[in-house]
Design a protein around this motif. Structure first.
Motif, PDB file in Angstrom:
ATOM      1  N   LEU A  15       0.845  -1.183   0.000  1.00  0.00           N
ATOM      2  CA  LEU A  15       0.000   0.000   0.000  1.00  0.00           C
ATOM      3  C   LEU A  15       0.883   1.236   0.000  1.00  0.00           C
ATOM      4  O   LEU A  15       1.921   1.277   0.671  1.00  0.00           O
ATOM      5  N   GLU A  16       0.473   2.246  -0.738  1.00  0.00           N
ATOM      6  CA  GLU A  16       1.285   3.446  -0.874  1.00  0.00           C
ATOM      7  C   GLU A  16       0.395   4.667  -1.008  1.00  0.00           C
ATOM      8  O   GLU A  16      -0.808   4.549  -1.274  1.00  0.00           O
ATOM      9  N   PRO A  17       0.956   5.873  -0.811  1.00  0.00           N
ATOM     10  CA  PRO A  17       0.150   7.086  -0.916  1.00  0.00           C
ATOM     11  C   PRO A  17      -0.557   7.173  -2.270  1.00  0.00           C
ATOM     12  O   PRO A  17       0.008   6.824  -3.314  1.00  0.00           O
ATOM     13  N   PHE A  18      -1.798   7.640  -2.228  1.00  0.00           N
ATOM     14  CA  PHE A  18      -2.636   7.669  -3.426  1.00  0.00           C
ATOM     15  C   PHE A  18      -3.560   8.874  -3.342  1.00  0.00           C
ATOM     16  O   PHE A  18      -4.318   9.035  -2.384  1.00  0.00           O
ATOM     17  N   HIS A  41      -9.588  -7.927   8.909  1.00  0.00           N
ATOM     18  CA  HIS A  41      -9.143  -9.005   8.021  1.00  0.00           C
ATOM     19  C   HIS A  41      -9.671  -8.804   6.601  1.00  0.00           C
ATOM     20  O   HIS A  41      -9.002  -9.161   5.622  1.00  0.00           O
ATOM     21  N   THR A  42     -10.856  -8.224   6.481  1.00  0.00           N
ATOM     22  CA  THR A  42     -11.412  -7.970   5.154  1.00  0.00           C
ATOM     23  C   THR A  42     -10.531  -7.028   4.357  1.00  0.00           C
ATOM     24  O   THR A  42     -10.388  -7.174   3.135  1.00  0.00           O
ATOM     25  N   ASP A  43      -9.921  -6.053   5.025  1.00  0.00           N
ATOM     26  CA  ASP A  43      -9.008  -5.137   4.339  1.00  0.00           C
ATOM     27  C   ASP A  43      -7.866  -5.911   3.692  1.00  0.00           C
ATOM     28  O   ASP A  43      -7.496  -5.670   2.534  1.00  0.00           O
ATOM     29  N   LEU A  44      -7.305  -6.835   4.453  1.00  0.00           N
ATOM     30  CA  LEU A  44      -6.216  -7.665   3.939  1.00  0.00           C
ATOM     31  C   LEU A  44      -6.699  -8.532   2.781  1.00  0.00           C
ATOM     32  O   LEU A  44      -6.042  -8.604   1.719  1.00  0.00           O
ATOM     33  N   HIS A  45      -7.840  -9.202   2.963  1.00  0.00           N
ATOM     34  CA  HIS A  45      -8.334 -10.096   1.918  1.00  0.00           C
ATOM     35  C   HIS A  45      -8.606  -9.350   0.615  1.00  0.00           C
ATOM     36  O   HIS A  45      -8.255  -9.836  -0.473  1.00  0.00           O
ATOM     37  N   LEU A  46      -9.217  -8.171   0.706  1.00  0.00           N
ATOM     38  CA  LEU A  46      -9.541  -7.427  -0.510  1.00  0.00           C
ATOM     39  C   LEU A  46      -8.303  -6.780  -1.117  1.00  0.00           C
ATOM     40  O   LEU A  46      -8.158  -6.740  -2.345  1.00  0.00           O
ATOM     41  N   ALA A  47      -7.403  -6.280  -0.295  1.00  0.00           N
ATOM     42  CA  ALA A  47      -6.176  -5.698  -0.835  1.00  0.00           C
ATOM     43  C   ALA A  47      -5.368  -6.743  -1.602  1.00  0.00           C
ATOM     44  O   ALA A  47      -4.710  -6.431  -2.606  1.00  0.00           O
ATOM     45  N   ILE A 324       1.169  -0.029   7.601  1.00  0.00           N
ATOM     46  CA  ILE A 324       0.017  -0.855   7.281  1.00  0.00           C
ATOM     47  C   ILE A 324       0.428  -2.204   6.702  1.00  0.00           C
ATOM     48  O   ILE A 324      -0.179  -3.241   7.019  1.00  0.00           O
ATOM     49  N   ASP A 325       1.458  -2.278   5.874  1.00  0.00           N
ATOM     50  CA  ASP A 325       1.864  -3.570   5.327  1.00  0.00           C
ATOM     51  C   ASP A 325       2.413  -4.480   6.420  1.00  0.00           C
ATOM     52  O   ASP A 325       2.162  -5.687   6.423  1.00  0.00           O
ATOM     53  N   GLU A 326       3.135  -3.895   7.358  1.00  0.00           N
ATOM     54  CA  GLU A 326       3.613  -4.667   8.501  1.00  0.00           C
ATOM     55  C   GLU A 326       2.427  -5.165   9.331  1.00  0.00           C
ATOM     56  O   GLU A 326       2.419  -6.316   9.803  1.00  0.00           O
ATOM     57  N   ALA A 327       1.410  -4.316   9.476  1.00  0.00           N
ATOM     58  CA  ALA A 327       0.218  -4.717  10.225  1.00  0.00           C
ATOM     59  C   ALA A 327      -0.506  -5.859   9.513  1.00  0.00           C
ATOM     60  O   ALA A 327      -0.972  -6.814  10.158  1.00  0.00           O
ATOM     61  N   PHE A 328      -0.620  -5.795   8.184  1.00  0.00           N
ATOM     62  CA  PHE A 328      -1.237  -6.881   7.424  1.00  0.00           C
ATOM     63  C   PHE A 328      -0.493  -8.191   7.670  1.00  0.00           C
ATOM     64  O   PHE A 328      -1.097  -9.243   7.881  1.00  0.00           O
ATOM     65  N   ASP A 329       0.831  -8.122   7.618  1.00  0.00           N
ATOM     66  CA  ASP A 329       1.638  -9.329   7.825  1.00  0.00           C
ATOM     67  C   ASP A 329       1.433  -9.888   9.232  1.00  0.00           C
ATOM     68  O   ASP A 329       1.224 -11.096   9.417  1.00  0.00           O
ATOM     69  N   ARG A 330       1.474  -9.017  10.222  1.00  0.00           N
ATOM     70  CA  ARG A 330       1.276  -9.479  11.606  1.00  0.00           C
ATOM     71  C   ARG A 330      -0.142 -10.012  11.813  1.00  0.00           C
ATOM     72  O   ARG A 330      -0.343 -11.006  12.504  1.00  0.00           O
ATOM     73  N   MET A 331      -1.122  -9.356  11.203  1.00  0.00           N
ATOM     74  CA  MET A 331      -2.503  -9.805  11.348  1.00  0.00           C
ATOM     75  C   MET A 331      -2.686 -11.194  10.754  1.00  0.00           C
ATOM     76  O   MET A 331      -3.412 -12.030  11.312  1.00  0.00           O
ATOM     77  N   SER A 332      -2.029 -11.466   9.634  1.00  0.00           N
ATOM     78  CA  SER A 332      -2.131 -12.785   9.013  1.00  0.00           C
ATOM     79  C   SER A 332      -1.527 -13.868   9.887  1.00  0.00           C
ATOM     80  O   SER A 332      -1.864 -15.047   9.753  1.00  0.00           O
TER      81      SER A 332
END
Length: 349
Positions: A15-18, A41-47, A324-332
């Motif tokens: 994820l990056e600035p947009f 978790h839905t954020d991760l799944h959809l991303a 946020i990418d680190e959070a996605f990884d930790r959440m998984s």
């Protein structure tokens, strides 16, 4: 309206600035400066396009707490500077039977979701809460009760309502026995809410090490699901089981623990179960396996008001958007207790 957010541009991209355009506010719209956004978790799944239906670029986020900066001429329920929330939906048809019953999440025409969806009027893409602000129809804005920590309240807009709705629907209260499968973002909210409703609450877990935390969160009992003796000891015990596990798993071991006419409610996993449910386990006790999906606007406000009265918020770890990418990884890896929340002031030009 030019807005800065964080987006994924492909299933494998960070994820990056947009920078993107929000639609022009309408007369029944509220413009909200986003202060906090929970990470679901839905954020991760959809991303990561796990379901195969993501439209890129995608700005995730549907656990939003913010401050109103502008209201349309037809807005009557809210005022500028008020703290409010936005959950998983921002619109629905408002005419079908589910919508008329307050079940907008089951809209027969399809709900308009906070992100990865299309605006019902102009067809523009909806972008979520990993951003500076959002424009939302008044009907789908929620009042934040005074005194609730806004960061801790953010996950109530998804994890909270996802567990509250089935507890409410199946009549959980004093005298009922409830079990929760899984202790994560959804599970810890299910424990808190079921306990506050007056139920006798148990946690099913595969790890004995979660007992202390489970009791702190509201569990009266902890059952290690990998222990046949402990599972046998709770045969026929529970009126309602809330299954929060977010991946494919065998639910058959839990069905015998239901009371006569008990119900097991799936709220964490939406895919096919690879292990079929043994119909004999259901028929012998008029038991049911069913599902529940988020909740309607009215019951979400009811849940927030209840949490305001009881002082209930989510256990959160606050992060800057840059992690946020680190959070996605930790959440998984289930490495969070129990919900990440982004402090959106970390998002700057």
């Amino acid at each position: 309206m030019k807005v800065l957010g964080f987006a994924a541009h492909s299933a494998t991209a960070s994820l990056e600035p947009f920078s993107f355009e929000r639609r022009t506010p309408r007369e029944d719209d509220v413009v909200i400066e986003i202060l906090y956004c929970g990470v679901c978790h839905t954020d991760l799944h959809l991303a990561r396009d796990h379901g195969g239906y993501t439209t890129y670029p995608i700005v995730p986020g549907h656990e939003i707490i913010g401050r109103i900066r502008q209201v349309g001429a037809q807005v009557t329920r809210f005022r500028a500077d008020q703290l409010v929330g936005v959950g998983c939906m921002v619109d629905s048809c408002q005419q079908c039977q589910p919508c008329l019953h307050g079940w907008e999440q089951n809209c027969l025409e399809g709900s308009t979701f906070t992100y990865n969806s299309k605006d019902r009027l102009d067809g523009s893409a909806t972008f979520g809460g990993y951003s500076q602000n959002i424009v939302v129809r008044e009907k789908f804005v929620l009042a934040l009760p005074a005194g609730l920590d806004p960061a801790g309240a953010a996950p109530l807009l998804c994890a909270g309502i996802t567990t509250w709705s089935p507890l409410l629907h199946w009549g959980v209260g004093a005298g009922t026995k409830v079990a929760v499968i899984g202790l994560g973002g959804l599970g810890h909210m299910a424990l808190k809410l079921a306990k506050a409703l007056g139920a006798d609450v148990s946690l099913f877990t595969r790890s004995e090490g979660k007992s202390e935390d489970a009791i702190r969160l509201g569990a009266d009992h902890v059952v290690v699901s990998s222990d046949p003796e402990q599972m046998g000891a709770v045969t026929g015990q529970f009126d309602v089981i809330i299954d929060t596990v977010p991946y494919d798993h065998d639910i058959n071991p839990y069905v015998p623990t239901l009371e006569l006419e008990g119900v097991l409610v799936l709220v964490g996993y939406m895919g096919p179960l690879s292990t079929p449910v043994n119909a004999g386990l259901l028929v012998s006790g008029r038991k049911a396996v069913t599902g529940s999906f988020i909740g309607g606007v009215k019951e979400t406000q009811q849940m927030l008001d209840f949490c305001g009265e009881k002082g209930i918020v989510s256990d959160v770890e606050i992060i800057p958007i840059q992690k946020i990418d680190e959070a996605f990884d930790r959440m998984s890896r289930s490495d969070v207790k129990y919900r990440f929340v982004i402090e959106m002031s970390s998002l700057s030009v």
